[in-house]
Design a protein around this motif. Structure first.
Motif, PDB file in Angstrom:
ATOM      1  N   ILE A  59       0.717  -1.306   0.143  1.00 38.34           N
ATOM      2  CA  ILE A  59       0.023  -0.002   0.104  1.00 38.34           C
ATOM      3  C   ILE A  59       0.959   1.168   0.044  1.00 38.34           C
ATOM      4  O   ILE A  59       1.857   1.278   0.692  1.00 38.34           O
ATOM      5  N   SER A  60       0.515   2.290  -0.780  1.00 41.75           N
ATOM      6  CA  SER A  60       1.100   3.592  -0.942  1.00 41.75           C
ATOM      7  C   SER A  60       0.709   4.376   0.153  1.00 41.75           C
ATOM      8  O   SER A  60      -0.692   4.728   0.313  1.00 41.75           O
ATOM      9  N   VAL A  61       1.352   4.991   0.863  1.00 43.19           N
ATOM     10  CA  VAL A  61       0.840   6.136   1.841  1.00 43.19           C
ATOM     11  C   VAL A  61       1.649   7.374   1.406  1.00 43.19           C
ATOM     12  O   VAL A  61       2.622   7.510   1.236  1.00 43.19           O
ATOM     13  N   PHE A  62       0.791   8.707   1.149  1.00 40.03           N
ATOM     14  CA  PHE A  62       1.158   9.781   0.673  1.00 40.03           C
ATOM     15  C   PHE A  62       0.782  11.012   1.785  1.00 40.03           C
ATOM     16  O   PHE A  62      -0.292  10.746   2.455  1.00 40.03           O
ATOM     17  N   GLY A  63       1.507  11.841   1.893  1.00 45.51           N
ATOM     18  CA  GLY A  63       1.249  13.118   2.777  1.00 45.51           C
ATOM     19  C   GLY A  63       2.356  14.200   2.900  1.00 45.51           C
ATOM     20  O   GLY A  63       3.383  13.817   2.193  1.00 45.51           O
ATOM     21  N   SER A  64       2.171  15.045   3.523  1.00 42.92           N
ATOM     22  CA  SER A  64       3.075  16.152   3.402  1.00 42.92           C
ATOM     23  C   SER A  64       4.499  15.810   4.071  1.00 42.92           C
ATOM     24  O   SER A  64       4.676  15.209   5.087  1.00 42.92           O
ATOM     25  N   ALA A  65       5.590  16.456   3.594  1.00 41.44           N
ATOM     26  CA  ALA A  65       6.755  16.453   3.978  1.00 41.44           C
ATOM     27  C   ALA A  65       7.001  17.296   5.096  1.00 41.44           C
ATOM     28  O   ALA A  65       8.021  17.128   5.708  1.00 41.44           O
ATOM     29  N   ARG A  66       6.279  18.229   5.390  1.00 38.26           N
ATOM     30  CA  ARG A  66       6.226  19.282   6.257  1.00 38.26           C
ATOM     31  C   ARG A  66       5.666  18.734   7.644  1.00 38.26           C
ATOM     32  O   ARG A  66       5.736  19.762   8.390  1.00 38.26           O
ATOM     33  N   SER A  67       4.911  17.837   7.656  1.00 41.90           N
ATOM     34  CA  SER A  67       4.358  17.580   8.948  1.00 41.90           C
ATOM     35  C   SER A  67       5.450  17.100   9.937  1.00 41.90           C
ATOM     36  O   SER A  67       6.372  16.328   9.836  1.00 41.90           O
ATOM     37  N   LYS A  68       5.320  17.747  11.077  1.00 42.99           N
ATOM     38  CA  LYS A  68       6.502  17.512  12.158  1.00 42.99           C
ATOM     39  C   LYS A  68       6.075  16.542  13.094  1.00 42.99           C
ATOM     40  O   LYS A  68       4.901  16.310  13.249  1.00 42.99           O
ATOM     41  N   VAL A  69       7.170  16.124  13.783  1.00 42.18           N
ATOM     42  CA  VAL A  69       7.000  15.072  14.657  1.00 42.18           C
ATOM     43  C   VAL A  69       6.069  15.526  15.932  1.00 42.18           C
ATOM     44  O   VAL A  69       6.496  16.694  16.205  1.00 42.18           O
ATOM     45  N   GLY A  70       5.127  14.854  16.384  1.00 41.28           N
ATOM     46  CA  GLY A  70       4.445  15.307  17.533  1.00 41.28           C
ATOM     47  C   GLY A  70       3.126  15.933  17.011  1.00 41.28           C
ATOM     48  O   GLY A  70       2.014  16.050  17.761  1.00 41.28           O
ATOM     49  N   THR A  71       2.967  15.999  15.547  1.00 39.50           N
ATOM     50  CA  THR A  71       1.499  16.501  15.129  1.00 39.50           C
ATOM     51  C   THR A  71       0.614  15.338  14.896  1.00 39.50           C
ATOM     52  O   THR A  71       0.989  14.022  14.649  1.00 39.50           O
ATOM     53  N   ASP A  72      -0.666  15.736  14.627  1.00 35.53           N
ATOM     54  CA  ASP A  72      -1.573  14.523  14.256  1.00 35.53           C
ATOM     55  C   ASP A  72      -1.110  13.985  13.139  1.00 35.53           C
ATOM     56  O   ASP A  72      -1.482  12.470  12.884  1.00 35.53           O
ATOM     57  N   ASP A  73      -0.845  14.487  12.189  1.00 35.09           N
ATOM     58  CA  ASP A  73      -0.571  13.855  10.827  1.00 35.09           C
ATOM     59  C   ASP A  73       0.578  12.913  10.930  1.00 35.09           C
ATOM     60  O   ASP A  73       0.356  11.993  10.304  1.00 35.09           O
ATOM     61  N   TYR A  74       1.435  13.315  11.588  1.00 37.07           N
ATOM     62  CA  TYR A  74       2.573  12.306  11.809  1.00 37.07           C
ATOM     63  C   TYR A  74       2.236  11.234  12.601  1.00 37.07           C
ATOM     64  O   TYR A  74       2.665   9.955  12.202  1.00 37.07           O
ATOM     65  N   ALA A  75       1.439  11.415  13.553  1.00 40.54           N
ATOM     66  CA  ALA A  75       0.885  10.305  14.451  1.00 40.54           C
ATOM     67  C   ALA A  75       0.356   9.395  13.445  1.00 40.54           C
ATOM     68  O   ALA A  75       0.304   8.052  13.647  1.00 40.54           O
TER      69      ALA A  75
END
Length: 258
Positions: free
Chosen positions: A64-80
């Motif tokens: 499965i390919s997972v895409f998303g922002s390169a700018r999401s930081k550790v600790g953010t909801d997107d990163y989690a």
């Protein structure tokens, strides 16, 4: 730490880092007759990238390919959510493929790697960009976007798309176009985050479909959820043949712009 740049198999740092990429040079205007001497050799390089990519990925198994922002930081909801997606996909028996960069891509690779799975990163040669993240355990660095994008689609049974920018949109709409035109076998495309994606889906429905630029049934190709567990279950069920999936789009002529 000095800037690092990968040009195919070559690692460049410091003053050796170029100010343009291979893809950029390919697409830039060239005064004749330089193209006559340079472009045929590019074909051989492009061919070699396809061969290397196919050779490295052909025996991956379900992925499965997972895409998303390169700018999401550790600790953010997107990163989690990226971490959870990577871990849960491995637990469901899948290889995880990302663009190999930071942010959401790193998160998904981290989740996959720490769960003991195959964590694939398909990097791209870009000026002033980081290399493949440390959680990738199978990495390929491409010179050409179109070769890399082929690998994302060819070896995946589904896409999970977290909030992202132009690169994420590019992959999303290319996959939608390929599925809508039946160029590839249908696979699920799941967008994670109603707050982020609902505006786009509303525009597609209320403006694009309402104006006849796409069929209303084309929107059935997209599933939006806030639940990363649901996203994983959708792609997992579909890959195993357990998901019912949306109805096939109505037959009709290829629309302008396709």
């Amino acid at each position: 730490m000095k800037a690092e740049y990968r040009k195919g198999p070559v690692l460049l740092r410091g003053r050796n880092v170029p100010k343009s990429s291979t893809s950029g040079r390919l697409l830039s205007d060239q005064d004749p007759p330089n193209w006559l001497h340079e472009d045929p050799w590019r074909v051989m390089r492009i061919q070699s990238e396809f061969v290397e990519g196919f050779g490295a990925l052909a025996e991956l198994g379900p992925a499965i390919s997972v895409f998303g922002s390169a700018r999401s930081k550790v600790g953010t909801d997107d990163y989690a959510m990226g971490e959870v997606a990577g871990r849960r996909l491995v637990e469901e028996g899948f290889v995880v493929i990302t663009g190999g960069g930071p942010g959401v891509m790193e998160a998904a690779n981290k989740g996959a790697s720490e769960a003991g799975g195959v964590s694939v990163g398909l990097g791209i040669e870009l000026p002033f960009e980081q290399g493949v993240n440390e959680y990738v355990n199978l990495g390929i660095n491409f010179r050409y976007f179109f070769v890399r994008k082929t690998m994302f689609v060819k070896y995946a049974q589904g896409f999970i798309v977290l909030p992202g920018g132009f690169g994420t949109f590019d992959e999303l709409f290319e996959s939608l176009t390929l599925v809508q035109t039946r160029t590839i076998t249908r696979f699920p495309i799941v967008l994670v985050g109603h707050a982020y994606w609902d505006g786009l889906v509303s525009w597609l429905r209320d403006t694009v479909a309402a104006d006849g630029k796409i069929a209303a049934t084309d929107l059935d190709l997209i599933h939006v959820t806030d639940d990363i567990e649901e996203a994983v279950q959708i792609v997992a069920d579909h890959a195993r043949g357990e998901g019912t999936g949306p109805e096939e789009p109505e037959e009709g002529p290829v629309r302008e712009g396709m």
